[in-house]
Structures are given as structure tokens and as C-alpha cells.
Design a protein around this motif. Structure first.
Motif: not given
Length: 127
Positions: A96-102, A106-108
Motif C-alpha cells: 500500500a505504501l508503494a502504491r501511494a508512492g511512499d 521496484e525496489r520493494l
């Protein structure tokens, strides 16, 4: 717990409902524990090459994959603040943090690990 049928004119007391609830909970917990233990024994036998079936079911092993993020690596890549946000690196929270741009999505994905587990599968013979 009383074994007589419930009288539709007299609803059970809260104490009786609690007693029945506790009985069901304890029964379910006991059955779940037994099911887990039996499943482990059966999976071990299947992994050794044995076969198990009944009149109604065949058993097999299905490999399932689960994505996890190792906490040390997550912290190294994203830092302490992000680590605190996801605490145990909850997959859903991290994504969710990745989707939000936080977080960098890609690194995740690069640090993700895939774990395999064996699940016991029963297949009805008629299918």
C-alpha cells in the motif's frame, strides 16, 4: 449444558448461551488442533512418496507461494521510518505504501522473498 431441546417459548439465558458458545469454541479449537496435527502427519507421508485416499477423497500436496519482505533488508533499503510504518513488514501495508508512492515499488519487488509451503488438498473422486 442442558441436552433438552430449547423451548421456543422460553429463550435461553445469557449464561446458557455463553456456556454453549464456550463449548462450541472449545470443540472447534480441539478439532482444529487435531486437523492440523493429522495434516502434518499425512503431508509428511505424502512427501515420502506414500499415497493416501478414502472412498471419497484423494490426497495430494499443493505447493503454495507466499511473498514476504525480510525485515532487515527492508530496513536497509527503505530506512527506519518506513520500517516503523510497517512494523513487521506486513506485505499488504508495504505494498500500500508503494502504491501511494511512499516506497519505491521496484525496489520493494527486488527485496521480496517467495516462500513455499505445502498444503494438503483433498479432491473428491467424482470430480
Amino acid at each position: 449444558m442442558h441436552s433438552e431441546p430449547l423451548d421456543p417459548e422460553t429463550p435461553p439465558s445469557l449464561g446458557e448461551l455463553l456456556e454453549r458458545y464456550a463449548t462450541l469454541r472449545d470443540t472447534i479449537l480441539g478439532l482444529e488442533t487435531e486437523k492440523t496435527e493429522l495434516g502434518e502427519v499425512i503431508k509428511a507421508a505424502l512427501l515420502r512418496g506414500e499415497r493416501a485416499e478414502t472412498d471419497l477423497y484423494r490426497s495430494s500436496i499443493k505447493v503454495q507461494r507466499r511473498l514476504e519482505y525480510p525485515p532487515e533488508r527492508f530496513r536497509e533499503v527503505f530506512g527506519d521510518a518506513a520500517m516503523l510504518e510497517v512494523a513487521s513488514v506486513d506485505k499488504k501495508k508495504a505494498e500500500a505504501l508503494a502504491r501511494a508512492g511512499d516506497l519505491d515499488g521496484e525496489r520493494l519487488r527486488e527485496i521480496a522473498l517467495v516462500r513455499e509451503i505445502q498444503a494438503l488438498v483433498l479432491t473428491a473422486k467424482g470430480s
